[in-house]
Write an enzyme that holds these catalytic residues in place. Structure first.
Site, short mmCIF file in Angstrom:
data_model
loop_
_atom_site.label_atom_id
_atom_site.label_comp_id
_atom_site.label_asym_id
_atom_site.label_seq_id
_atom_site.Cartn_x
_atom_site.Cartn_y
_atom_site.Cartn_z
N SER A 1 -9.45 1.72 3.06
CA SER A 1 -9.01 2.12 2.01
C SER A 1 -7.61 1.40 1.17
CB SER A 1 -7.89 3.37 2.93
OG SER A 1 -7.06 2.88 4.46
N SER B 270 -9.81 -0.56 7.08
CA SER B 270 -9.47 -0.47 6.21
C SER B 270 -8.59 -1.67 5.43
CB SER B 270 -7.86 0.52 6.07
OG SER B 270 -8.88 2.27 5.89
N LYS C 82 1.55 -1.09 0.42
CA LYS C 82 0.01 0.30 0.28
C LYS C 82 0.74 1.13 -0.02
CE LYS C 82 -4.17 1.71 2.60
NZ LYS C 82 -4.86 1.21 4.02
#
Length: 507
Positions: A189, A213, A109
């Site tokens: 997210s 997330s 990420k």
């Protein structure tokens, strides 16, 4: 979106699918798509695959599918060099080349720092060309294990703390798309991490979670996500939100792959004091020993019925979730139904958000200050950058309300933190201990707020698809350090159901 944009998107999709179908994806009859880490290791040993071939395959898939899915922000220009190094080490039979993630490509990420030729931007142009002082703690462990850093995955910009909606949008890539149903939400997210492994753009990936997330994107993209106990994995070098709630965990196609990654990234890091406390939870011999197909046997699983929004955003209907109760019972689990968590309405109130906003300002300012070079040094600078380059950051469309609220805070209210700790102690913890539960079972990621506030772990496993093909997951959550039990439960459920299927790329 105009009709021309829709037509162009569908054209790109058709082109990508045609390309994907026209090339046999094999290496000496080894099929890379949907393969597990164990499969890769066996193929390496049998000389049916090299790390170079594996990386080239994923780079090819990213090139074809990422213009539609937007799950990857950038690829590592040194990925093939790292692959060649891994192949040489394997030929030389070095000790580390025989196990773990050696020679396996992983996507990170884009809020996880890498001290290399890639950017770490949290999806924002404000951090483009910034220079991090060092690799994040988890990246250092991955490199030590011989993993190949394939690239950076997209995300909800600033990990969802600039604005709430839309999930999966960031300025650097635009809107991430769910590979099962392109018009469905990918959630966030850690959207890009989930999108990419689901669509076979990477072998495995890392996400981060503050409040849902990892669990939510895993649920909506039919992959496995592990949200570890806070402190089990280092947050050093990760663009921060909350030291109480931030955690780093794997997002993969299978429970076994997620556990392979977890084994590598857990452990003490001198730059994250929470890892000192949480390291006591790490079992001797690691987590792979808990990949037990009979792991449901004798487990006490709680079913809570009073979660706010329960089933509101879950693609699979309540009857499908309840059908899985039969699977759990068949596996030997004892289900304790119709439970209630005390003060549930307060859990989902504004108190937790206020604490996060105050922590965000303090933590982000500290992170930005430590960067070797950066266009922005404070949250106020980021807000100003967004206003100055509003066309790039789409401020008119999406705003930056959470940033503005965070900037208006003036320190952390300790009474608020004590209240949140008390809520966890008298709510979720009390329920688990009173009923002697091994895990709480919930649909989708409905339990994410409760797990987040207490720093508790959870695992999301694919559970089904609705009539349109949109996936949903089932979540197993537990007390701090209960990862061994959760892995047993999740793996046993996965092996009993084997629900996950490759994405369909429906419009």
């Amino acid at each position: 979106m105009s009709i021309h944009s829709h037509i162009f998107t569908l054209f790109l999709l058709l082109l990508a699918l045609l390309l994907s179908g026209s090339i046999p994806i094999t290496g000496h009859e080894f099929s890379i798509k949907e393969a597990t880490v164990h499969d890769f290791r066996m193929a390496f040993k049998q000389n049916k695959l090299t790390s170079r071939k594996l990386v080239r395959f994923y780079l090819g898939e990213i090139h074809k599918l990422n213009p539609i899915l937007r799950g990857v922000i950038e690829v590592n220009p040194d990925a093939l060099l790292q692959a060649d190094k891994a192949d040489k080490e394997r030929k030389a039979k070095s000790l580390r080349s025989l196990e773990g993630l050696h020679g396996i490509p992983i996507l990170l990420k884009d809020n996880i720092a890498t001290k290399d030729k890639m950017n770490t931007t949290a999806g924002s142009f404000a951090l483009l060309k910034s220079v991090v002082p060092r690799d994040a703690g988890v990246v250092r462990k991955l490199r030590k294990a011989g993993a190949i850093i394939l690239g950076k995955a997209s995300l909800s910009e600033w990990a969802g703390l600039r604005f709430v909606f839309p999930y999966g949008w960031c300025a650097r890539t635009g809107q991430g798309r769910n590979p099962y149903v392109l018009s469905a939400t990918p959630c966030g997210s850690s959207s890009g991490s989930a999108i990419s492994v689901a669509a076979n753009l990477a072998a495995v990936s890392l996400g981060t979670e503050t409040m849902g997330s990892i669990l939510c994107p895993s649920h909506f993209n039919s992959v496995v996500g592990i949200k570890p106990t806070v402190g089990l994995t280092s947050r050093a070098g990760v663009v921060p939100i909350s030291p109480r709630q931030d955690t780093v965990g794997p997002i993969c196609r299978t429970v076994s792959d997620a556990v392979e990654v977890l084994d590598v990234i857990v452990g003490f890091d001198k730059r994250d004091k929470a890892t000192r406390t949480a390291s006591k939870y790490i079992p001797r011999g690691g987590y792979k020993q808990f990949l037990n197909a009979n792991g449901l046997k004798g487990k006490r699983l709680g079913i809570v019925r009073n979660l706010p929004y329960m089933f509101e955003n879950v693609s699979v209907q309540p009857q499908v979730f309840e059908h899985h109760f039969h699977t759990l019972r068949q596996g030997g689990a004892v289900l304790v139904d119709h439970l209630k968590i005390a003060n549930i309405d307060v859990f989902f109130g504004s108190t937790g958000v206020e604490a996060l906003e105050a922590e965000l300002k303090i933590s982000l300012n500290a992170y930005l200050k430590e960067l070797v070079a950066s266009p922005v040094r404070t949250l106020a600078d980021v807000i100003a950058f967004n206003n100055k380059f509003s066309h790039l950051e789409k401020v008119k469309e999406y705003g930056q309300d959470i940033f503005l609220q965070a900037e208006a805070t003036n320190g952390i209210n300790k009474k608020t933190l004590l209240k949140l700790a008390r809520l966890s102690r008298n709510g979720f913890e009390k329920l688990m201990k009173e009923h002697k539960l091994d895990a709480l079972v919930t649909p989708g990621s409905d339990v994410r707020t409760i797990l987040a506030i207490g720093g508790f772990p959870g695992i999301s496993v694919p559970a089904g698809y609705d009539s349109k093909g949109v996936p949903s997951g089932i979540c197993f959550g537990g007390l701090k350090g209960s990862e061994p039990k959760l892995i047993e439960i999740a793996y046993s459920f996965e092996q009993a159901t084997k629900i996950r299927k490759p994405p369909s790329f429906k419009p």
